[in-house]
Design a protein around this motif. Structure first.
Motif, PDB file in Angstrom:
ATOM      1  N   UNK A   5       0.814  -1.214   0.000  1.00 12.92           N
ATOM      2  CA  UNK A   5       0.000   0.000   0.000  1.00 12.92           C
ATOM      3  C   UNK A   5       0.848   1.266   0.000  1.00 12.92           C
ATOM      4  N   UNK A   6       2.138   1.123   0.220  1.00 13.07           N
ATOM      5  CA  UNK A   6       3.012   2.276   0.270  1.00 13.07           C
ATOM      6  C   UNK A   6       3.915   2.295  -0.965  1.00 13.07           C
ATOM      7  N   UNK A 108      10.749  10.812   9.595  1.00 10.28           N
ATOM      8  CA  UNK A 108       9.913   9.686  10.004  1.00 10.28           C
ATOM      9  C   UNK A 108       9.439   8.880   8.796  1.00 10.28           C
ATOM     10  N   UNK A 109       9.048   9.570   7.740  1.00  9.35           N
ATOM     11  CA  UNK A 109       8.538   8.870   6.565  1.00  9.35           C
ATOM     12  C   UNK A 109       9.653   8.151   5.812  1.00  9.35           C
ATOM     13  N   UNK A 110      10.869   8.662   5.939  1.00  7.78           N
ATOM     14  CA  UNK A 110      11.989   8.062   5.215  1.00  7.78           C
ATOM     15  C   UNK A 110      12.530   6.808   5.889  1.00  7.78           C
ATOM     16  N   UNK A 140       2.167  12.997  14.197  1.00  2.00           N
ATOM     17  CA  UNK A 140       1.451  11.837  14.727  1.00  2.00           C
ATOM     18  C   UNK A 140       1.130  10.856  13.597  1.00  2.00           C
ATOM     19  N   UNK A 141       0.640  11.381  12.479  1.00  2.00           N
ATOM     20  CA  UNK A 141       0.324  10.510  11.345  1.00  2.00           C
ATOM     21  C   UNK A 141       1.576   9.805  10.825  1.00  2.00           C
ATOM     22  N   UNK A 142       2.685  10.525  10.741  1.00  2.00           N
ATOM     23  CA  UNK A 142       3.927   9.913  10.257  1.00  2.00           C
ATOM     24  C   UNK A 142       4.437   8.847  11.213  1.00  2.00           C
ATOM     25  N   UNK A 143       4.282   9.088  12.515  1.00  2.00           N
ATOM     26  CA  UNK A 143       4.750   8.118  13.512  1.00  2.00           C
ATOM     27  C   UNK A 143       3.962   6.822  13.459  1.00  2.00           C
ATOM     28  N   UNK A 144       2.720   6.875  12.986  1.00  2.00           N
ATOM     29  CA  UNK A 144       1.887   5.680  12.914  1.00  2.00           C
ATOM     30  C   UNK A 144       1.802   5.112  11.504  1.00  2.00           C
ATOM     31  N   UNK A 171      -7.001   5.857   8.425  1.00  2.00           N
ATOM     32  CA  UNK A 171      -6.242   5.352   7.279  1.00  2.00           C
ATOM     33  C   UNK A 171      -4.765   5.708   7.397  1.00  2.00           C
ATOM     34  N   UNK A 172      -4.437   6.660   8.268  1.00  2.00           N
ATOM     35  CA  UNK A 172      -3.032   7.024   8.480  1.00  2.00           C
ATOM     36  C   UNK A 172      -2.268   5.946   9.239  1.00  2.00           C
TER      37      UNK A 172
END
Length: 216
Positions: A5-6, A108-110, A140-144, A171-172
Motif C-alpha cells: 500500500x506504500x 519519520x517517513x523516510x 502523529x500521522x507519520x509516527x503511525x 487510514x493514516x
C-alpha cells in the motif's frame, strides 16, 4: 519491510519528477552529491532547503506525499549510502531534532526506506515515540505510518487513541487490522464512556474500530 500500500522509492522518485517545481526535478540527486562532498553541516542545510527548492505540491499517484517529503527521502537515500552506519544514524537524529515539523515528518517517513544499519529499530522507535508526544497532526500521522511497526504495543495503542482524539483519519495508521487487539478495544470503550459522561460527542470511528479490535 514496506507493505504494497506504500510507494516504492522508484515510484516516489518518478512522481516527484512530475510534480516538482519547474527546474528542480534533478535537484535531489545534484544537491545530494554536492552535500556529501561538503560534509554533515551542508547535508543538514540542503535537507532543510528541500521545500524552497522543490515546492510542496502533492504527488498525484501518492497524494499523502508532497514534493519536499520525496526530495528529502531521495537526499537521505544518498546520504546514508555513503557514510558509516553510526554516522548515518547520528545524522538522522540531528536532522529530526533540529528540524521543523516538515523536516521531522520527512525523517519519520523516510526511515522505513533506509538500511536498518542506519535506521535501526531502536532509532525508529525513539523518533516515533517523540512524535507521538506532540499534538502535531503531521508528526502523529507519520509516527503511525510504516515506521510505527517499531513501536511497542502500549505506545502504538496510545498513538491510535491519539489519532481518534485529534480527529486524524485512521487510514493514516499502518497495520491497524493486524495490531488492533482487545486492549485497544478496552481503551476505546473507556474513552467513549468518558466522553459520554462529560456530555461530549463520541467520534464515529470509535465503534467500528473497537469492534474490529475485539474480534482480533
Amino acid at each position: 519491510m514496506l507493505r504494497p500500500a506504500h510507494p516504492s522509492l522508484t515510484e516516489l522518485e518518478l512522481g516527484f519528477r512530475k510534480a516538482a517545481r519547474a527546474g528542480s526535478a534533478r535537484w535531489p540527486a545534484e544537491a545530494a552529491r554536492a552535500a556529501v562532498a561538503a560534509g554533515p553541516a551542508r547535508q543538514r542545510a540542503v535537507f532543510a532547503s528541500a521545500g524552497r527548492a522543490c515546492g510542496r505540491a502533492r504527488i498525484a499517484a501518492w497524494p499523502s506525499w508532497t514534493c519536499d517529503d520525496a526530495a528529502r527521502l531521495l537526499l537521505l537515500d544518498v546520504f546514508v549510502g555513503v557514510v558509516p552506519p553510526c554516522d548515518a544514524a547520528t545524522l538522522l537524529r540531528r536532522l529530526y531534532d533540529r528540524g521543523d515539523a516538515h523536516e521531522r515528518r520527512a525523517v519519520l517517513r523516510a526511515l522505513p526506506y533506509l538500511p536498518t544499519a542506519a535506521a535501526s529499530v531502536a532509532l525508529t522507535r525513539s523518533l516515533a515515540e517523540d512524535a507521538l508526544r506532540t499534538n502535531d497532526h503531521r508528526l502523529v500521522a507519520a509516527a503511525l505510518g510504516p515506521c510505527g511497526y517499531a513501536l511497542e504495543p502500549a505506545a502504538w495503542r496510545q498513538g491510535v487513541l491519539k489519532c481518534v482524539v485529534l480527529g486524524l483519519p485512521l487510514t493514516a495508521v499502518t497495520g491497524l487490522d493486524d495490531r488492533a487487539d482487545r486492549e485497544l478495544a478496552s481503551m476505546l470503550d473507556d474513552f467513549a464512556r468518558e466522553r459520554e459522561a462529560a456530555g461530549r460527542s463520541v467520534p464515529p470511528e470509535i465503534a467500528p474500530l473497537a469492534a474490529l479490535a475485539r474480534e482480533s
